[in-house]
Write a protein that holds these residues in place. Sequence first.
Motif, PDB file in Angstrom:
ATOM      1  N   ASP A  16       0.850  -1.187   0.000  1.00  0.00           N
ATOM      2  CA  ASP A  16       0.000   0.000   0.000  1.00  0.00           C
ATOM      3  C   ASP A  16       0.887   1.239   0.000  1.00  0.00           C
ATOM      4  O   ASP A  16       1.733   1.436   0.867  1.00  0.00           O
ATOM      5  CB  ASP A  16      -0.922  -0.012   1.221  1.00  0.00           C
ATOM      6  N   THR A  17       0.662   2.097  -0.987  1.00  0.00           N
ATOM      7  CA  THR A  17       1.626   3.145  -1.318  1.00  0.00           C
ATOM      8  C   THR A  17       1.177   4.511  -0.842  1.00  0.00           C
ATOM      9  O   THR A  17       0.062   4.949  -1.149  1.00  0.00           O
ATOM     10  CB  THR A  17       1.854   3.173  -2.840  1.00  0.00           C
ATOM     11  N   CYS A  18       2.056   5.176  -0.130  1.00  0.00           N
ATOM     12  CA  CYS A  18       1.829   6.561   0.283  1.00  0.00           C
ATOM     13  C   CYS A  18       2.174   7.472  -0.891  1.00  0.00           C
ATOM     14  O   CYS A  18       3.303   7.448  -1.391  1.00  0.00           O
ATOM     15  CB  CYS A  18       2.685   6.879   1.504  1.00  0.00           C
ATOM     16  N   TYR A  19       1.196   8.262  -1.326  1.00  0.00           N
ATOM     17  CA  TYR A  19       1.334   9.139  -2.491  1.00  0.00           C
ATOM     18  C   TYR A  19       0.609  10.425  -2.118  1.00  0.00           C
ATOM     19  O   TYR A  19      -0.614  10.460  -2.062  1.00  0.00           O
ATOM     20  CB  TYR A  19       0.685   8.454  -3.695  1.00  0.00           C
ATOM     21  N   LEU A  20       1.347  11.492  -1.839  1.00  0.00           N
ATOM     22  CA  LEU A  20       0.753  12.663  -1.181  1.00  0.00           C
ATOM     23  C   LEU A  20       0.748  13.930  -2.025  1.00  0.00           C
ATOM     24  O   LEU A  20      -0.103  14.797  -1.797  1.00  0.00           O
ATOM     25  CB  LEU A  20       1.499  12.942   0.133  1.00  0.00           C
ATOM     26  N   VAL A  21       1.692  14.084  -2.948  1.00  0.00           N
ATOM     27  CA  VAL A  21       1.788  15.318  -3.729  1.00  0.00           C
ATOM     28  C   VAL A  21       1.965  14.970  -5.204  1.00  0.00           C
ATOM     29  O   VAL A  21       2.259  13.826  -5.561  1.00  0.00           O
ATOM     30  CB  VAL A  21       2.941  16.216  -3.243  1.00  0.00           C
ATOM     31  N   GLY A  22       1.794  15.993  -6.056  1.00  0.00           N
ATOM     32  CA  GLY A  22       1.768  15.738  -7.483  1.00  0.00           C
ATOM     33  C   GLY A  22       3.113  15.652  -8.163  1.00  0.00           C
ATOM     34  O   GLY A  22       3.225  15.086  -9.241  1.00  0.00           O
ATOM     35  N   GLY A  23       4.160  16.210  -7.574  1.00  0.00           N
ATOM     36  CA  GLY A  23       5.469  16.187  -8.206  1.00  0.00           C
ATOM     37  C   GLY A  23       6.448  17.063  -7.453  1.00  0.00           C
ATOM     38  O   GLY A  23       6.112  17.643  -6.408  1.00  0.00           O
ATOM     39  N   LEU A  24       7.669  17.143  -7.971  1.00  0.00           N
ATOM     40  CA  LEU A  24       8.729  17.913  -7.328  1.00  0.00           C
ATOM     41  C   LEU A  24       9.445  18.752  -8.372  1.00  0.00           C
ATOM     42  O   LEU A  24       9.813  18.263  -9.447  1.00  0.00           O
ATOM     43  CB  LEU A  24       9.725  16.976  -6.645  1.00  0.00           C
ATOM     44  N   THR A  25       9.621  20.020  -8.056  1.00  0.00           N
ATOM     45  CA  THR A  25      10.415  20.933  -8.882  1.00  0.00           C
ATOM     46  C   THR A  25      11.466  21.578  -7.995  1.00  0.00           C
ATOM     47  O   THR A  25      11.482  21.378  -6.771  1.00  0.00           O
ATOM     48  CB  THR A  25       9.531  22.025  -9.502  1.00  0.00           C
ATOM     49  N   ALA A  26      12.308  22.393  -8.591  1.00  0.00           N
ATOM     50  CA  ALA A  26      13.308  23.109  -7.806  1.00  0.00           C
ATOM     51  C   ALA A  26      12.662  23.987  -6.747  1.00  0.00           C
ATOM     52  O   ALA A  26      13.230  24.206  -5.669  1.00  0.00           O
ATOM     53  CB  ALA A  26      14.185  23.950  -8.731  1.00  0.00           C
ATOM     54  N   ALA A  27      11.429  24.455  -7.008  1.00  0.00           N
ATOM     55  CA  ALA A  27      10.728  25.337  -6.069  1.00  0.00           C
ATOM     56  C   ALA A  27       9.995  24.572  -4.974  1.00  0.00           C
ATOM     57  O   ALA A  27       9.528  25.176  -4.006  1.00  0.00           O
ATOM     58  CB  ALA A  27       9.740  26.223  -6.829  1.00  0.00           C
ATOM     59  N   GLY A  28       9.876  23.258  -5.132  1.00  0.00           N
ATOM     60  CA  GLY A  28       9.173  22.473  -4.119  1.00  0.00           C
ATOM     61  C   GLY A  28       8.138  21.559  -4.733  1.00  0.00           C
ATOM     62  O   GLY A  28       8.068  21.381  -5.959  1.00  0.00           O
ATOM     63  N   HIS A  29       7.299  20.985  -3.887  1.00  0.00           N
ATOM     64  CA  HIS A  29       6.312  20.017  -4.337  1.00  0.00           C
ATOM     65  C   HIS A  29       5.075  20.723  -4.881  1.00  0.00           C
ATOM     66  O   HIS A  29       4.693  21.806  -4.434  1.00  0.00           O
ATOM     67  CB  HIS A  29       5.909  19.099  -3.183  1.00  0.00           C
ATOM     68  N   THR A  30       4.445  20.060  -5.845  1.00  0.00           N
ATOM     69  CA  THR A  30       3.217  20.562  -6.445  1.00  0.00           C
ATOM     70  C   THR A  30       2.034  19.755  -5.906  1.00  0.00           C
ATOM     71  O   THR A  30       2.198  18.604  -5.507  1.00  0.00           O
ATOM     72  CB  THR A  30       3.272  20.445  -7.971  1.00  0.00           C
ATOM     73  N   PRO A  31       0.833  20.325  -5.889  1.00  0.00           N
ATOM     74  CA  PRO A  31      -0.315  19.604  -5.337  1.00  0.00           C
ATOM     75  C   PRO A  31      -0.799  18.509  -6.279  1.00  0.00           C
ATOM     76  O   PRO A  31      -0.533  18.539  -7.494  1.00  0.00           O
ATOM     77  CB  PRO A  31      -1.368  20.700  -5.173  1.00  0.00           C
ATOM     78  N   LEU A  32      -1.519  17.546  -5.712  1.00  0.00           N
ATOM     79  CA  LEU A  32      -2.201  16.550  -6.526  1.00  0.00           C
ATOM     80  C   LEU A  32      -3.220  17.236  -7.421  1.00  0.00           C
ATOM     81  O   LEU A  32      -3.864  18.217  -7.016  1.00  0.00           O
ATOM     82  CB  LEU A  32      -2.916  15.530  -5.631  1.00  0.00           C
ATOM     83  N   GLU A  33      -3.406  16.690  -8.617  1.00  0.00           N
ATOM     84  CA  GLU A  33      -4.417  17.232  -9.502  1.00  0.00           C
ATOM     85  C   GLU A  33      -4.925  16.136 -10.427  1.00  0.00           C
ATOM     86  O   GLU A  33      -4.252  15.127 -10.653  1.00  0.00           O
ATOM     87  CB  GLU A  33      -3.875  18.399 -10.330  1.00  0.00           C
ATOM     88  N   GLY A  34      -6.125  16.307 -10.956  1.00  0.00           N
ATOM     89  CA  GLY A  34      -6.698  15.350 -11.885  1.00  0.00           C
ATOM     90  C   GLY A  34      -6.774  13.956 -11.289  1.00  0.00           C
ATOM     91  O   GLY A  34      -7.199  13.764 -10.148  1.00  0.00           O
ATOM     92  N   THR A  35      -6.345  12.977 -12.051  1.00  0.00           N
ATOM     93  CA  THR A  35      -6.422  11.582 -11.604  1.00  0.00           C
ATOM     94  C   THR A  35      -5.613  11.346 -10.345  1.00  0.00           C
ATOM     95  O   THR A  35      -5.936  10.454  -9.542  1.00  0.00           O
ATOM     96  CB  THR A  35      -5.935  10.653 -12.727  1.00  0.00           C
TER      97      THR A  35
END
Length: 464
Positions: free
Chosen positions: A161-180
Amino acid sequence: MTTTGATGSTTLHAGHAHLPDGLARDVRITIAGGRFTEVIPGAPAQDGDTRLPGVVFPGLANAHSHAFHRALRGRTHDDGGTFWTWRERMYAVAAHLEPDSYLALARATYAEMALAGITAVGEFHYLHHGPGGRRYMDPNAMGRALVRAAADAGVRLTLLDTCYLVGGLTAAGHTPLEGTQLRFGDGDASTWSLRVDDLRDHTDGGPAHLRVGAAIHSVRAVPRDQLRPVAAWARRTGRPLHLHLSEQPAENQACLDHHGLTPTGLLEAEGVLGPDLTAVHATHLTDDDIALLGAHHTWACFCPTTERDLADGIGPARALRDAGARLSLGSDQHAVVDLLEEARALEMHERLATLERGRLSPDALLAAATAHESIGWPDAGRIQVGARADLVAVRTDTVRTAGSDPAQLLLSATAADVDTVVVDGETVVAGGRHRLGDVGALLHEAITPLWQQPPRDEREDTRS
């Protein structure tokens, strides 16, 4: 072949069988209560023995699976594309799945695995919630669909069971979940662990042979302050722990830009590395990364047919093994479901990268293909008294295998050459046919509707 009941036993005879000490001839194997109770090499067959064709291997362990990705096979190759464009197709499939359709797809996918000699699968499960992030009445409805699917298909399941909390990572930080991606998230590690606490192991009997494990999707999808809590929960509860690691150069660069560390360095800083950890892909590693993973005796799970399908690259399997890491294998997105091919590809990719043959011996490849310990089944993966009674008979008289040295069959056979598969003493595949019948038809019935539906607007249902 008959199966063994709680008190009955059956005896099989193999002309050749891979035992812990190596390949042996004329092996009598007795099974009772789902375990090997007698293994005798150099013993002629006796009246009443069931004769197994070809060469007998221990059951194969698929340490990394995303069952719903099976619907992508043959659907992502137009216009070339990249890993990131492939991911959009994956999200499109995920958007349509509900517990019933997921059950049908996973049952057929796991049955295909059984036909390939896979007796246990580690399912890296992050498709948790409904469209738009809607919670099902049972928060683990999607996970329970996977449990039932594996039981129906006759394979053991480790539900990672996988912990998946944010949408991605950039140099500025994590992006929120979106869409699917909203279907994947639980908010934080604490809420994730509360949901997973409702799942229970069934390691001997019960509705399924099930182990519950944990996974960190990646350093892209789990913020730094949430890494340690997930690992701590897994270790406190004695669960296997997996994560995607350095699959893409873009992941490494984002981690360096934001944290000043490689993904492996970040895991070391947060206390995640350890012998209970399986790092999946581990493709783009520095020398320091390899040394860290080796020093912690982590597992490195390679998925060669996926890594080449997605143009991910060739990971440093031999270097990791030399440093002290242990190797396992997975079919990941199931562009191919064939652990024999995955094992062979591990060596062939090393040959391509180094221009040398014999980088990994057949015995080392077999160890990787049968690494059940990586997914929490340390009593499986060997034909030995007391171990779980898993075995795979691979024919030596097909157009692919005829003439092969039995000791080198792993380098010539494919999933199509699997004749018999026994899982915990139960015959799941006999004569190359799965007990569920026509698995190709099951796959067609499960997959076709997913590509006939119009795209779902993820915004249409966001109630929590």
